[in-house]
Design a protein around this motif. Structure first.
Motif, PDB file in Angstrom:
ATOM      1  N   ASN A  36       0.824  -1.206   0.000  1.00  0.00           N
ATOM      2  CA  ASN A  36       0.000   0.000   0.000  1.00  0.00           C
ATOM      3  C   ASN A  36       0.858   1.256   0.000  1.00  0.00           C
ATOM      4  OD1 ASN A  36       0.906  -0.602   2.701  1.00  0.00           O
ATOM      5  ND2 ASN A  36      -0.484   0.976   3.441  1.00  0.00           N
ATOM      6  N   HIS A  37       0.265   2.342  -0.433  1.00  0.00           N
ATOM      7  CA  HIS A  37       0.848   3.668  -0.260  1.00  0.00           C
ATOM      8  C   HIS A  37      -0.096   4.454   0.651  1.00  0.00           C
ATOM      9  CE1 HIS A  37       3.745   4.026  -3.966  1.00  0.00           C
ATOM     10  NE2 HIS A  37       4.161   3.171  -3.054  1.00  0.00           N
ATOM     11  N   PRO A  38       0.299   4.693   1.909  1.00  0.00           N
ATOM     12  CA  PRO A  38      -0.573   5.406   2.838  1.00  0.00           C
ATOM     13  C   PRO A  38      -1.020   6.779   2.335  1.00  0.00           C
ATOM     14  CG  PRO A  38       1.253   4.393   4.005  1.00  0.00           C
ATOM     15  CD  PRO A  38       1.550   4.249   2.546  1.00  0.00           C
ATOM     16  N   SER A  39      -0.252   7.366   1.425  1.00  0.00           N
ATOM     17  CA  SER A  39      -0.631   8.673   0.872  1.00  0.00           C
ATOM     18  C   SER A  39      -1.887   8.574   0.020  1.00  0.00           C
ATOM     19  CB  SER A  39       0.508   9.228   0.007  1.00  0.00           C
ATOM     20  OG  SER A  39       0.693   8.423  -1.159  1.00  0.00           O
ATOM     21  N   GLY A  40      -2.210   7.360  -0.427  1.00  0.00           N
ATOM     22  CA  GLY A  40      -3.371   7.166  -1.291  1.00  0.00           C
ATOM     23  C   GLY A  40      -3.032   7.162  -2.760  1.00  0.00           C
ATOM     24  N   ASN A  41      -1.843   7.670  -3.104  1.00  0.00           N
ATOM     25  CA  ASN A  41      -1.399   7.709  -4.503  1.00  0.00           C
ATOM     26  C   ASN A  41      -0.632   6.426  -4.823  1.00  0.00           C
ATOM     27  OD1 ASN A  41      -0.319   8.213  -7.003  1.00  0.00           O
ATOM     28  ND2 ASN A  41       0.840  10.030  -6.407  1.00  0.00           N
ATOM     29  N   PRO A  42      -1.123   5.598  -5.749  1.00  0.00           N
ATOM     30  CA  PRO A  42      -0.474   4.317  -6.009  1.00  0.00           C
ATOM     31  C   PRO A  42       0.730   4.385  -6.943  1.00  0.00           C
ATOM     32  CG  PRO A  42      -2.410   4.515  -7.385  1.00  0.00           C
ATOM     33  CD  PRO A  42      -2.368   5.761  -6.526  1.00  0.00           C
ATOM     34  N   GLY A  43       1.106   5.568  -7.407  1.00  0.00           N
ATOM     35  CA  GLY A  43       2.236   5.687  -8.325  1.00  0.00           C
ATOM     36  C   GLY A  43       3.510   5.113  -7.727  1.00  0.00           C
ATOM     37  N   PRO A  44       4.284   4.325  -8.502  1.00  0.00           N
ATOM     38  CA  PRO A  44       5.484   3.673  -7.979  1.00  0.00           C
ATOM     39  C   PRO A  44       6.626   4.654  -7.736  1.00  0.00           C
ATOM     40  CG  PRO A  44       5.317   3.299 -10.337  1.00  0.00           C
ATOM     41  CD  PRO A  44       4.041   3.998  -9.928  1.00  0.00           C
ATOM     42  N   SER A  45       7.428   4.348  -6.734  1.00  0.00           N
ATOM     43  CA  SER A  45       8.615   5.142  -6.428  1.00  0.00           C
ATOM     44  C   SER A  45       9.844   4.442  -6.989  1.00  0.00           C
ATOM     45  CB  SER A  45       8.767   5.299  -4.913  1.00  0.00           C
ATOM     46  OG  SER A  45       9.046   4.041  -4.324  1.00  0.00           O
ATOM     47  N   ALA A  46      10.987   5.123  -6.915  1.00  0.00           N
ATOM     48  CA  ALA A  46      12.241   4.501  -7.343  1.00  0.00           C
ATOM     49  C   ALA A  46      12.543   3.276  -6.492  1.00  0.00           C
ATOM     50  CB  ALA A  46      13.380   5.521  -7.243  1.00  0.00           C
ATOM     51  N   GLY A  47      12.207   3.349  -5.208  1.00  0.00           N
ATOM     52  CA  GLY A  47      12.404   2.203  -4.329  1.00  0.00           C
ATOM     53  C   GLY A  47      11.531   1.030  -4.718  1.00  0.00           C
ATOM     54  N   ASP A  48      10.311   1.312  -5.155  1.00  0.00           N
ATOM     55  CA  ASP A  48       9.417   0.239  -5.619  1.00  0.00           C
ATOM     56  C   ASP A  48      10.000  -0.439  -6.853  1.00  0.00           C
ATOM     57  OD1 ASP A  48       7.576   0.830  -3.606  1.00  0.00           O
ATOM     58  OD2 ASP A  48       6.499   2.272  -4.856  1.00  0.00           O
ATOM     59  N   ASP A  49      10.570   0.370  -7.746  1.00  0.00           N
ATOM     60  CA  ASP A  49      11.201  -0.189  -8.947  1.00  0.00           C
ATOM     61  C   ASP A  49      12.366  -1.112  -8.565  1.00  0.00           C
ATOM     62  OD1 ASP A  49       9.442   1.255 -10.489  1.00  0.00           O
ATOM     63  OD2 ASP A  49      10.921   2.715 -11.196  1.00  0.00           O
ATOM     64  N   GLU A  50      13.175  -0.657  -7.629  1.00  0.00           N
ATOM     65  CA  GLU A  50      14.338  -1.443  -7.207  1.00  0.00           C
ATOM     66  C   GLU A  50      13.904  -2.762  -6.580  1.00  0.00           C
ATOM     67  OE1 GLU A  50      18.275  -1.028  -4.309  1.00  0.00           O
ATOM     68  OE2 GLU A  50      16.848   0.635  -4.505  1.00  0.00           O
ATOM     69  N   THR A  51      12.880  -2.700  -5.730  1.00  0.00           N
ATOM     70  CA  THR A  51      12.355  -3.912  -5.101  1.00  0.00           C
ATOM     71  C   THR A  51      11.859  -4.896  -6.157  1.00  0.00           C
ATOM     72  OG1 THR A  51      11.719  -2.799  -3.049  1.00  0.00           O
ATOM     73  CG2 THR A  51      10.535  -4.814  -3.602  1.00  0.00           C
ATOM     74  N   THR A  52      11.147  -4.384  -7.149  1.00  0.00           N
ATOM     75  CA  THR A  52      10.603  -5.239  -8.202  1.00  0.00           C
ATOM     76  C   THR A  52      11.717  -5.911  -8.987  1.00  0.00           C
ATOM     77  OG1 THR A  52       8.717  -3.719  -8.382  1.00  0.00           O
ATOM     78  CG2 THR A  52       9.018  -5.307 -10.154  1.00  0.00           C
ATOM     79  N   ARG A  53      12.758  -5.159  -9.333  1.00  0.00           N
ATOM     80  CA  ARG A  53      13.894  -5.729 -10.064  1.00  0.00           C
ATOM     81  C   ARG A  53      14.572  -6.836  -9.246  1.00  0.00           C
ATOM     82  NH1 ARG A  53      15.157  -0.196 -11.073  1.00  0.00           N
ATOM     83  NH2 ARG A  53      14.745   0.445 -13.232  1.00  0.00           N
ATOM     84  N   ASP A  54      14.807  -6.552  -7.967  1.00  0.00           N
ATOM     85  CA  ASP A  54      15.488  -7.527  -7.119  1.00  0.00           C
ATOM     86  C   ASP A  54      14.679  -8.811  -6.991  1.00  0.00           C
ATOM     87  OD1 ASP A  54      17.513  -5.714  -6.745  1.00  0.00           O
ATOM     88  OD2 ASP A  54      16.881  -5.106  -4.725  1.00  0.00           O
ATOM     89  N   LEU A  55      13.369  -8.673  -6.794  1.00  0.00           N
ATOM     90  CA  LEU A  55      12.529  -9.850  -6.635  1.00  0.00           C
ATOM     91  C   LEU A  55      12.423 -10.621  -7.949  1.00  0.00           C
ATOM     92  CD1 LEU A  55      10.750 -11.579  -4.862  1.00  0.00           C
ATOM     93  CD2 LEU A  55       8.824 -10.053  -5.364  1.00  0.00           C
TER      94      LEU A  55
END
Length: 239
Positions: A183-202
Motif C-alpha cells: 500500500n501507499h498510505p498517501s493514497g497515490n499508487p504511483g510507484p517510487s524509485a524504491g518500488d522499482d528497485e524492489t521489483t527488479r530484485d525480486l
C-alpha cells in the motif's frame, strides 16, 4: 435522546434490542458503537451525571472525527480517553478488524486473474494503515490462491522488502508464482524509485528458482498500480 441509563429506556428504544428486532442496518453508528461499549462513562449515583453508552459513543465518534478516525486511532490514544479501558479499546479494535476480514472474504475468488482482483481483495487489509505494509501472495500454476504472508512493515515512505523471505515461503508452499502487494498510505499508487528497485530484485531472485513473478501491485485509496499492466515487468526482464 435520554441521558439516563439505557436500561431505564423502553425496550424498543434500546440499541441492542433494536438491533435484534430491526436489524443492524437500522442503527446509527453511535448506536452500533454503544453496543460494543456496553456501558457508558462516569456514574449516575449521588447526583453526579454520567454518560450512558449511546452518549459516550457519540462523544468518542466526535473526538476522533467519525468511524474512519476511530479506526486509524492508535491504541494508546484511545486509552487516554476517560472511560476507555483496555477491554473496551480491545473490543473496538476487534470489531474493526472483523469488519475488514469479512469484507476481504466477500471479495475472495478461487483464482486471481487480474491486478484489479488482487487490489480488490487486499485493499481492506490496508485500510487505516499509517505505514507501508508489504504482502507476498503465492499462487499455483492456475493462479489459484495458496497463501499470503506479511513480509515487511515500514515507515509511511519507505519499506525494506526481504526477498529471501519471499522465496523461502514460496518454496515452502510449492508455489508456481508470486505477486507482491503493498500500500501507499498517501493514497497515490504511483510507484517510487524504491518500488522499482524492489521489483527488479525480486524478479531476479524468482528467475533463479524458476518462480514466476506475476505482478507487483501498489494499492492506493481507490486506485491501484500494476507493474504487469504497464509493461514494467517485461521492461525489467529485457534490461
Amino acid at each position: 435522546m435520554k441521558s439516563d441509563r439505557i436500561k431505564n429506556w423502553p425496550k424498543k428504544e434500546r440499541p441492542r434490542e433494536r438491533l435484534l428486532a430491526e436489524g443492524a442496518d437500522k442503527l446509527t453508528e453511535a448506536e452500533l458503537l454503544a453496543i460494543i461499549l456496553r456501558v457508558g462513562q462516569g456514574t449516575f449515583k449521588e447526583g453526579i451525571r454520567g454518560q450512558n453508552a449511546s452518549d459516550f459513543a457519540r462523544t468518542i465518534l466526535k473526538e476522533f472525527h467519525g468511524l474512519r478516525g476511530l479506526d486509524r486511532a492508535h491504541i494508546q490514544d484511545l486509552l487516554k480517553v476517560s472511560g476507555l479501558g483496555p477491554a473496551k479499546v480491545a473490543q473496538i479494535k476487534a470489531a474493526f478488524e472483523l469488519g475488514k476480514r469479512a469484507c476481504a472474504g466477500k471479495l475472495t475468488a478461487p483464482a486471481f486473474e487480474s491486478s484489479q482482483a488482487i487490489a480488490n481483495h487486499f485493499r481492506p487489509r490496508f485500510t487505516a494503515k499509517r505505514q507501508e505494509v508489504v504482502i507476498a501472495v503465492f499462487l499455483n500454476g492456475q493462479n489459484q490462491f495458496l497463501g499470503a504472508k506479511d513480509i515487511a512493515e515500514g515507515t509511511p515512505t519507505q519499506t525494506t522488502v526481504y526477498v529471501r523471505r519471499i522465496i523461502e515461503e514460496a518454496l515452502r508452499l510449492s508455489a508456481a508464482a508470486v505477486v507482491l502487494v503493498h500500500n501507499h498510505p498517501s493514497g497515490n499508487p504511483g510507484p517510487s524509485a524504491g518500488d522499482d528497485e524492489t521489483t527488479r530484485d525480486l524478479l531476479k531472485a524468482c528467475r533463479l528458482v524458476q518462480l514466476l513473478l506475476l505482478d507487483h501491485v501498489i494499492v492506493g485509496e481507490s486506485e491501484h498500480y500494476s507493474y504487469n499492466d504497464f509493461g514494467r515487468l517485461q521492461e525489467f526482464e529485457d534490461q
